[in-house]
Write an enzyme that holds these catalytic residues in place. Structure first.
Site, PDB file in Angstrom:
ATOM      1  N   SER A 130      24.934  54.136  -3.186  1.00  0.00           N
ATOM      2  CA  SER A 130      23.881  53.106  -3.201  1.00  0.00           C
ATOM      3  C   SER A 130      24.215  51.852  -2.412  1.00  0.00           C
ATOM      4  O   SER A 130      23.327  51.032  -2.171  1.00  0.00           O
ATOM      5  CB  SER A 130      23.559  52.709  -4.640  1.00  0.00           C
TER       6      SER A 130
ATOM      7  N   LYS B  30      21.924  51.158   0.388  1.00  0.00           N
ATOM      8  CA  LYS B  30      20.509  50.781   0.250  1.00  0.00           C
ATOM      9  C   LYS B  30      20.127  49.473   0.951  1.00  0.00           C
ATOM     10  O   LYS B  30      19.108  49.430   1.651  1.00  0.00           O
ATOM     11  CB  LYS B  30      20.112  50.764  -1.232  1.00  0.00           C
TER      12      LYS B  30
ATOM     13  N   TYR C 149      17.816  60.847   2.571  1.00  0.00           N
ATOM     14  CA  TYR C 149      18.382  59.923   1.585  1.00  0.00           C
ATOM     15  C   TYR C 149      19.743  60.405   1.083  1.00  0.00           C
ATOM     16  O   TYR C 149      20.696  59.628   0.986  1.00  0.00           O
ATOM     17  CB  TYR C 149      17.384  59.756   0.420  1.00  0.00           C
TER      18      TYR C 149
ATOM     19  N   TYR D 118      21.775  46.325 -10.314  1.00  0.00           N
ATOM     20  CA  TYR D 118      20.903  46.981 -11.293  1.00  0.00           C
ATOM     21  C   TYR D 118      20.626  46.080 -12.482  1.00  0.00           C
ATOM     22  O   TYR D 118      20.426  44.884 -12.338  1.00  0.00           O
ATOM     23  CB  TYR D 118      21.495  48.331 -11.748  1.00  0.00           C
TER      24      TYR D 118
ATOM     25  N   VAL E  85      27.534  54.638  -7.033  1.00  0.00           N
ATOM     26  CA  VAL E  85      28.165  55.489  -8.056  1.00  0.00           C
ATOM     27  C   VAL E  85      29.508  56.072  -7.630  1.00  0.00           C
ATOM     28  O   VAL E  85      30.231  56.624  -8.458  1.00  0.00           O
ATOM     29  CB  VAL E  85      27.260  56.669  -8.510  1.00  0.00           C
TER      30      VAL E  85
HETATM   31  N1  GLN Z   1      23.105  59.119  -4.377  1.00  0.00           N
HETATM   32  C1  GLN Z   1      23.063  58.437  -5.614  1.00  0.00           C
HETATM   33  C2  GLN Z   1      21.788  58.766  -6.389  1.00  0.00           C
HETATM   34  O1  GLN Z   1      20.734  58.796  -5.826  1.00  0.00           O
HETATM   35  C3  GLN Z   1      23.130  56.968  -5.399  1.00  0.00           C
HETATM   36  C4  GLN Z   1      23.030  56.212  -6.691  1.00  0.00           C
HETATM   37  C5  GLN Z   1      24.005  55.094  -6.772  1.00  0.00           C
HETATM   38  O2  GLN Z   1      24.965  55.000  -6.020  1.00  0.00           O
HETATM   39  N2  GLN Z   1      23.806  54.231  -7.747  1.00  0.00           N
HETATM   40  O3  GLN Z   1      21.843  59.038  -7.562  1.00  0.00           O
END
Ligand code: GLN
Length: 612
Positions: free
Chosen positions: A70, A73, A195, A247, A265
């Site tokens: 993420s 993003k 993605y 978040y 993550v």
């Molecule tokens: N690829 C992960 C997902 O879509 C990214 C989520 C994250 O890093 N918080 O679940």
């Protein structure tokens, strides 16, 4: 703050210490909803730190690559902003924090868009906007964007990508839900493919630090110098990182760390202090919200230890006016005759010189304009020295522009000098302003002062006829009888030089000194290899080249004609002859010379005292 051990850099030592300390932290769990991520070693731990000029400090496993997840993003969002603009992006995805988990299946039904681009739904909507004719072209464009941020070609972790593509049903649900409500227009499988690849980009903390430094550096990658985002896009991206990047921990994070940030993550956290630095951390164990446990702890520590919280601003407004003086106190280097000097001691009050320094932004510019506003009530000419001004922003330019209009209305002429002090950007902005407002620009402060002194003295109107050059108007010959003057007239040699001609050269034997009849000459001294400094300027009625004659040594400076000049030369032999014939002639000349030297020294002392 941790005690520094001695080493190459105190900051490097600091990083080593907190790394060692936080390595002992347990708690959290490696993400396992993507099977491939579950393989990460919980003890992996790296911290990298980048300054906005690309100096990276690292500690721990900073050479190991992991999937960006993420943390990608904000960068994908920035790229989309660059291509499509704010308005189009706002139609596709909002800017409101959700207060929900990153993978929550909540959408802003009222506006028919995901809440923000930092949660999965929003990031998938942004991926649906990637341009390119084919899916492969869109993947290539995405990869190229991230490589620009990192300053090197980034690859994709195929295993992580496949693992998520096979198991990412929750994201699939989100994408289909958005397709159903018309929030995305493309085939969800293709959008998800892009993605998942974006999330599987392989980076190290050093890469992330450079990517963050690109944001901190207003969109220009400090390693490659490439502009990846514009400053408006950087502002939007950082705003979203601040409000939504962590978040449902965003509120606590803002309170505690106070830096725009993004986590992923894989255990990565990237925090940015605009205009200063970025911090990238990688440690796979996550807290229940999905943020790296050590990542959050390390950012909190670093922010507190160094006072990096964005709202930790001590109230300081730089004083950008370094010095303010007048030509009466600090005249130009041009050597003036006594009448001119007397006039300038008074009239020079009308010429102000203001040296600027540092950074001009809203508050410092507002303060500067207030001071300059008072000054233009007192003077006719204002020379602004930009040599030490490092930067100027949009707000300051507006203030400046308004000030120029007002000073023109007040009948004050403004000149800009030494514009090239700060960055090329700054110099460009200031010369643009000068151009738009018809402000006179000078290379050197001294030339500006001299020009305005001449205007004050109105030298242009002083008539001069060199065919009838009266020696008795020359200070050097004052006090001589008409017969003595005629004797000198017989000896002197009239000479003419064209603009740019060397009249004297450093190191040459000095057998002659000169009285300037017409035009002006510059005195230049060598300050280094091929470097010369103009130390003085001599006008009609003044003399030069006397030092070598008096001392009998080589010339100590170059004298160059500024324009076509006429001067009269007297050699050492002539002086010897005069001394033998009539000692009174020589003693009168020397007495005049001594008087001139005394007043030059006085003028020099005034300048020196101004420089304290
Ligand atoms: N690829 C992960 C997902 O879509 C990214 C989520 C994250 O890093 N918080 O679940």
């Amino acid at each position: 703050m941790a005690n520094y051990k001695t080493g190459a850099s105190p900051f490097q030592d600091y990083l080593t210490e907190i790394h060692a300390e936080l390595r002992g932290m347990t708690g959290g769990a490696v993400a396992d909803y993507i099977p491939e991520l579950a393989k990460a070693a919980p003890e992996s731990f790296a911290i990298s730190f980048s300054t906005i000029d690309g100096q990276v400090y690292s500690v721990g496993d900073s050479g190991s690559a992991f999937s960006i997840q993420s943390v990608s993003k904000p960068f994908a969002y920035g790229g989309a902003l660059m291509r499509l603009g704010e308005a189009a992006l706002l139609r596709a995805v909002g800017v409101e924090p959700t207060g929900e988990a990153f993978n929550s299946i909540v959408l802003d039904e009222r506006n028919n868009r995901p809440f923000n681009p930092m949660v999965n739904a929003g990031a998938i909507a942004v991926a649906a906007l990637q341009d390119g004719a084919t899916p492969a072209a869109r993947i290539a464009a995405m990869q190229a964007l991230f490589s620009d941020f990192a300053g090197r070609a980034l690859g994709i972790d195929e295993a992580v990508y496949r693992s998520e593509a096979e198991t990412g049903h929750r994201n699939r649900a989100i994408a289909y839900l958005m397709l159903n409500s018309g929030m995305i227009a493309r085939d969800p499988e293709e959008v998800l493919d892009l993605y998942f690849r974006q999330c599987a980009l392989l980076v190290t903390t050093e890469d992330l630090a450079v990517m963050g430094a690109t944001l901190a550096n207003n969109g220009v990658n400090p390693r490659t110098g490439k502009r990846v985002l514009g400053s408006a896009e950087v502002r939007d991206v950082l705003t979203l990182m601040m409000s939504c990047g962590m978040y449902d921990y965003a509120g606590e994070w803002s309170y505690d760390v106070g830096l725009p940030a993004k986590s992923g993550v894989s255990g990565a956290v990237l925090a940015v202090l605009p205009g200063q630095l970025s911090i990238a951390i990688w440690s796979p164990p996550l807290d229940p919200i999905g943020n790296s446990v050590r990542g959050v702890a390390a950012c909190s520590r670093i922010s507190r230890d160094f006072g990096l919280h964005l709202f930790m601003n001590a109230a300081t407004v730089e004083d950008v006016i370094r010095r303010e003086t007048r030509a009466s106190r600090q005249p130009s280097l041009r050597i003036r005759n006594p009448r001119e000097r007397d006039l300038l001691a008074q009239e020079g009050e009308k010429i102000a010189l203001v040296e600027l320094q540092g950074a001009l932004y809203f508050a410092s510019a507002e303060r500067m304009i207030r001071r300059l506003g008072r000054l233009i009530a007192e003077v006719r000419y204002l020379v602004l020295d930009f040599r030490r001004l490092n930067s100027i922003d949009g707000a300051a330019l507006r203030f400046f522009d308004d000030f120029l209009t007002r000073s023109r209305a007040a009948g004050v002429e403004i000149a800009f000098a030494e514009i090239g002090g700060g960055t090329a950007d700054t110099a460009g902005l200031i010369s643009g302003l000068a151009r738009d407002r018809g402000v006179r620009v000078f290379g050197a402060v001294d030339t500006a002062l001299e020009t305005y002194e001449d205007m004050v003295l109105d030298l242009a109107r002083e008539p001069y006829d060199h065919t009838n050059f009266a020696l008795d108007t020359i200070r050097l010959f004052q006090g001589l009888e008409p017969a003595q003057l005629r004797r000198i007239e017989q000896l002197i040699q009239p000479m003419q030089f064209e603009a740019g001609a060397h009249i004297l050269r450093t190191g040459e034997d000095g057998r002659m000194f000169f009285v300037l009849a017409r035009g002006s000459v510059s005195v230049m001294v060598e300050t280094g290899q091929d470097e010369r400094l103009r130390v003085g300027c001599i006008g009609p009625g003044q003399f030069f080249g006397e030092m070598a004659v008096l001392e009998g040594g080589p010339r100590s400076a170059d004298v160059i004609a500024d324009e076509r000049v006429v001067c009269y030369g007297l050699t050492v032999a002539h002086l010897d002859d005069l001394a033998a014939e009539d000692p009174h002639i020589l003693s009168t000349i020397f007495a005049n010379m001594a008087r001139e030297f005394a007043s030059r020294i006085r003028a020099g002392n005034r300048v020196i005292s101004q420089l304290q």
